[in-house]
Write an enzyme that holds these catalytic residues in place. Structure first.
Site, PDB file in Angstrom:
ATOM      1  CD  GLU A 117      11.939   0.688   7.772  1.00  8.93           C
ATOM      2  OE1 GLU A 117      10.791   0.243   7.609  1.00  8.93           O
ATOM      3  OE2 GLU A 117      12.221   1.600   8.565  1.00  8.93           O
ATOM      4  CE  LYS A 119       5.606  -0.213  -1.078  1.00  4.24           C
ATOM      5  NZ  LYS A 119       4.740  -1.251  -1.605  1.00  4.24           N
ATOM      6  CG  ASP A 121       4.034  -7.150  -3.375  1.00  3.99           C
ATOM      7  OD1 ASP A 121       3.146  -6.359  -3.002  1.00  3.99           O
ATOM      8  OD2 ASP A 121       4.063  -7.654  -4.508  1.00  3.99           O
ATOM      9  CE1 TYR A 221       4.768  -0.937   7.689  1.00  5.43           C
ATOM     10  CE2 TYR A 221       5.474  -3.098   6.906  1.00  5.43           C
ATOM     11  CZ  TYR A 221       4.543  -2.071   6.929  1.00  5.43           C
ATOM     12  OH  TYR A 221       3.405  -2.178   6.203  1.00  5.43           O
ATOM     13  CE  LYS A 309       6.172   0.374  -5.291  1.00  2.59           C
ATOM     14  NZ  LYS A 309       5.134  -0.103  -6.127  1.00  2.59           N
ATOM     15  CB  CYS A 403     -16.407  13.184 -28.417  1.00  4.18           C
ATOM     16  SG  CYS A 403     -16.805  12.034 -27.102  1.00  4.18           S
ATOM     17  CB  CYS A 406     -21.280  12.910 -27.129  1.00  3.58           C
ATOM     18  SG  CYS A 406     -19.941  14.101 -26.960  1.00  3.58           S
ATOM     19  CB  CYS A 427     -15.094  15.184 -25.251  1.00  2.00           C
ATOM     20  SG  CYS A 427     -16.852  15.407 -25.492  1.00  2.00           S
ATOM     21  CB  CYS A 434     -20.136  13.314 -23.321  1.00  2.00           C
ATOM     22  SG  CYS A 434     -19.133  12.039 -24.090  1.00  2.00           S
TER      23      CYS A 434
HETATM   24  S1  IVH Z   1       5.779   2.389   6.195  1.00  2.00           S
HETATM   25  C1  IVH Z   1       2.893   6.136   6.166  1.00  2.00           C
HETATM   26  N1  IVH Z   1       7.468   0.460   5.852  1.00  2.00           N
HETATM   27  O1  IVH Z   1       3.927  -0.317   1.660  1.00  2.00           O
HETATM   28  C2  IVH Z   1       3.433   4.933   5.470  1.00  2.00           C
HETATM   29  N2  IVH Z   1       5.431   0.375   4.614  1.00  2.00           N
HETATM   30  O2  IVH Z   1       2.768   1.868  -0.125  1.00  2.00           O
HETATM   31  C3  IVH Z   1       3.640   3.808   6.389  1.00  2.00           C
HETATM   32  N3  IVH Z   1       5.196  -1.612   3.202  1.00  2.00           N
HETATM   33  O3  IVH Z   1       0.743   0.176   3.064  1.00  2.00           O
HETATM   34  C4  IVH Z   1       4.148   2.604   5.704  1.00  2.00           C
HETATM   35  N4  IVH Z   1       7.120  -2.550   3.724  1.00  2.00           N
HETATM   36  O4  IVH Z   1       1.775  -2.148   3.204  1.00  2.00           O
HETATM   37  C5  IVH Z   1       6.272   0.959   5.485  1.00  2.00           C
HETATM   38  N5  IVH Z   1       9.084  -1.192   5.708  1.00  2.00           N
HETATM   39  C6  IVH Z   1       7.882  -0.703   5.337  1.00  2.00           C
HETATM   40  C7  IVH Z   1       7.037  -1.374   4.418  1.00  2.00           C
HETATM   41  C8  IVH Z   1       5.812  -0.785   4.072  1.00  2.00           C
HETATM   42  C9  IVH Z   1       6.002  -2.663   3.013  1.00  2.00           C
HETATM   43  C10 IVH Z   1       3.880  -1.417   2.524  1.00  2.00           C
HETATM   44  C11 IVH Z   1       2.717  -1.157   3.456  1.00  2.00           C
HETATM   45  C12 IVH Z   1       2.143   0.159   3.023  1.00  2.00           C
HETATM   46  C13 IVH Z   1       2.659   0.280   1.632  1.00  2.00           C
HETATM   47  C14 IVH Z   1       2.777   1.719   1.233  1.00  2.00           C
END
Ligand code: IVH
Length: 676
Positions: A117, A119, A121, A221, A309, A403, A406, A427, A434
């Site tokens: 899926e 991701k 932002d 989701y 990512k 360091c 300190c 250190c 410190c």
């Molecule tokens: S599942 C247990 N599905 O990514 C994890 N997250 O870094 C449940 N996000 O906080 C998250 N698209 O804000 C999931 N298809 C997707 C997503 C998604 C974006 C974001 C969400 C989450 C963050 C995790």
């Protein structure tokens, strides 16, 4: 106009906007109209866009458009809202899959199916429906507790207020992402730094009328707590979400193997520009819910999902200076100050050089032209030096041997695991002795995963330290609020808010408390294990008297490195004083057993030899899920030694001598299958 004048003019505007913010948010009495305020913001952002050297932490481009209100009620999530681990390349993905195969004791990856899926932002939100009615909406908060932002969420058209579809669960917490499309963002871009900030800012402000004017969207989701739902995989769940009236991502896909995951990732990375909202990667989830349940969670993230990512973005810049920063564990980290460059929409002016070895290996020098990378959440770093552009008179960087804070000697420790000297120089001071380490330790103490004190950020800690208001963690709970109120930038309201957030955190779990002490090698996961073992504060106090520390070796996951570190920690008088003083002002809660009604309650187990059809990790997790306890040594506290194929003879013999019950895998499974 020369740069000095431009900067002066810019700083005057920043100061103005800060004053107006104070009037608006703290005194609740704005002295200019919204239109004038917006105009001022616009002017600052235009200046920053025109002259990239202009930067200020108080600029509206660094702060979200609306300051989140402190008025939201905090509500505990029934099921925590965790984050995801990250993968940046194929190697990371292979490791992710390998861990799953091992945990589930699978022969290969043939049977694994993923839901892939995009991701989004944006900002995650949790929507609680009871009897088909949208009852409450929460922000993620710290994952455990969110803010009640129901009224603001109700203004989003994609969020249904009531659902009458047959078979909609009696109670369900639907989770998804709130975001703003790029075209809509353009219209309000002068108010916010980027679409994510726009979503976050408008969602977490005081007046829902303001939220209603921002064209926010919601894509669902996943779910948190659910009562009575008969769906066995993520793909079917996504289909159901659509049926119930939620928007889902049209690019969601069911995929079977890594090769196709990577192809899909490439495809989406290309497609990214055409998608009307920002996506920063692809989330992969094991599709089958039973497998998800078996895999469970590690410290903060599920074992069954990962965020892949999109690739890094690079830029060229020049090193202006190399500074040495000190971490809370005494590590000396070289940081290069570079000519500010825009990398993928973010201005970068500091890049980490990791450690002394890295500087030597890449021969990084002040004045060098370098290629800098900023990949996902990773701190920007130097990829390579352009040697052709190096000045003839440039000199090698000499790493300090003392360091910088300190003056103590620094060392590179010998690592018992790798049998090599560490790349990191540290250190040798004991910690709070410190100054710079002490400040970092206090920052750690109040950080999100530790005491999580709202309104006590890094800059405030530094300021309070300089003003001698906080020198040790216990000072936080005994602050002189009258003094603080007299400080610039502090008003009656902000002091009341700070006092409230601190007082709220006077009650804390043992696990968070142990983590907050900042003992080296005791991260969140280890703190949790130790807390579960110790159960209550008096047992931690015993450790501090150097009693029972070696017993910790019975905990699976705690080894000699951690034990040595705990011993050292409690040998230090300042650490002991911190512990005793904190004990006076705090209420440290004992550990509530996760499931004290489980079939293996009050019994301890140890595994030896290879089990069939189940990995060691899963076997341990099963024992714990059923309230059993794992120990690492054959001793009198052990109740059962579970033997698999080729057990260690010494362990079996020791168990026989001590009269411990020795059982095989079938006998253990029988214990689990007994119906109570
Ligand atoms: S599942 C247990 N599905 O990514 C994890 N997250 O870094 C449940 N996000 O906080 C998250 N698209 O804000 C999931 N298809 C997707 C997503 C998604 C974006 C974001 C969400 C989450 C963050 C995790």
């Amino acid at each position: 106009m020369d740069n000095v004048l431009i900067k002066k003019n810019y700083l005057i505007k920043i100061k103005k906007i800060q004053d107006h913010n104070a009037h608006y948010y703290e005194k609740n009495k704005p002295t200019i109209s919204d239109g004038e305020y917006d105009q001022l913001k616009r002017e600052i952002i235009i200046l920053e866009k025109k002259f990239i050297f202009l930067k200020n932490k108080n600029s509206p481009s660094n702060t979200v458009g609306f300051k989140p209100s402190k008025n939201f009620k905090k509500v505990k999530h029934k099921v925590p809202m965790l984050s995801l681990g990250n993968a940046f390349n194929e190697e990371d993905l292979k490791n992710f899959e390998k861990k799953i195969i091992n945990f589930l004791s699978l022969k290969n990856s043939n049977t694994i199916e993923y839901s892939a899926e995009p991701k989004i932002d944006g900002i995650s939100a949790s929507l609680i429906y009871v009897g088909g009615k949208f009852l409450k909406g929460l922000s993620r908060g710290d994952g455990i507790e969110g803010e009640d932002i129901t009224q603001n969420l109700k203004t989003i058209k994609d969020i249904p207020h009531s659902i009458s579809t047959k078979n909609f669960p009696q109670e369900i917490d639907i989770r998804g992402e709130v975001f703003i499309e790029n075209n809509d963002f353009k219209i309000i871009s002068e108010k916010f730094a980027n679409p994510r900030n726009a979503a976050s800012g408008s969602l977490r402000q005081k007046h829902s009328v303001v939220t209603s004017k921002i064209p926010l969207k919601f894509i669902a989701y996943t779910h948190g707590y659910v009562k009575n739902m008969n769906i066995d995989n993520q793909t079917d769940f996504l289909k159901k979400l659509k049926l119930w009236g939620f928007k889902t991502n049209p690019f969601n896909k069911k995929i079977k193997n890594l090769k196709d995951l990577i192809l899909n990732h490439k495809y989406l990375e290309e497609k990214r520009k055409e998608i009307p909202f920002d996506i920063d990667g692809v989330v992969y989830k094991i599709n089958n819910f039973d497998l998800q349940k078996r895999l469970g969670f590690a410290a903060n993230a599920p074992r069954w999902a990962i965020a892949h990512k999109f690739s890094a973005t690079n830029s060229i810049s020049q090193i202006l200076n190399i500074e040495i920063q000190l971490g809370r564990t005494g590590a000396l980290t070289p940081v290069a100050k570079i000519k500010p460059v825009n990398i993928g929409g973010v201005m970068v002016s500091n890049v980490t050089l990791h450690n002394e070895d890295e500087i030597v290996r890449k021969d990084i020098r002040i004045g060098d032209t370098v290629s800098v990378e900023r990949a996902g959440d990773v701190i920007p770093h130097v990829i390579s030096v352009d040697l052709k552009k190096r000045e003839k008179n440039s000199k090698r960087f000499i790493f300090p041997l003392n360091c910088p804070s300190c003056g103590s000697r620094t060392v590179k420790e010998f690592n018992e695991t790798t049998k090599k000297k560490d790349a990191v120089r540290r250190c040798t001071s004991e910690g709070y002795e410190c100054e710079k380490i002490a400040i970092e330790k206090i920052k750690h103490f109040v950080s999100k995963e530790a005491f999580n004190i709202d309104g006590l950020g890094k800059k405030i800690i530094e300021n309070f330290w300089n003003l001698k208001l906080i020198k040790l963690p216990q000072n936080i709970f005994d602050l002189n609020y009258n003094e603080i109120q007299k400080l610039e930038g502090w008003g009656r309201l902000s002091v009341t808010n700070l006092r409230y957030s601190i007082d709220q955190k006077k009650k804390i779990s043992l696990e968070r408390f142990i983590y907050s002490l900042g003992i080296r090698h005791i991260g969140q996961e280890n703190a949790k294990l130790i807390a579960r073992h110790l159960k209550a504060l008096p047992n931690l106090l015993k450790l501090s008297e150097s009693k029972n520390i070696d017993n910790l070796s019975n905990i699976d996951g705690i080894g000699p490195t951690q034990i040595e570190s705990i011993k050292n920690f409690f040998l230090n008088k300042i650490n002991l004083n911190i512990l005793y003083e904190l004990n006076k002002s705090l209420s440290i809660e004992s550990v509530i057993p996760i499931n004290n009604e489980g079939l293996l309650n009050n019994r301890t187990f140890m595994l030896t030899g290879k089990l069939t059809g189940i990995s060691r990790a899963e076997a341990k997790s099963l024992i714990e899920q059923n309230s059993g306890k794992i120990i690492n040594n054959v001793n009198k506290k052990l109740d059962y030694l579970i033997t698999g194929e080729k057990p260690t003879i010494k362990k079996v013999n020791n168990a026989k001598v001590l009269g411990i019950q020795i059982i095989n895998q079938q006998e253990w499974i029988k214990m689990l299958n007994k119906t109570s």
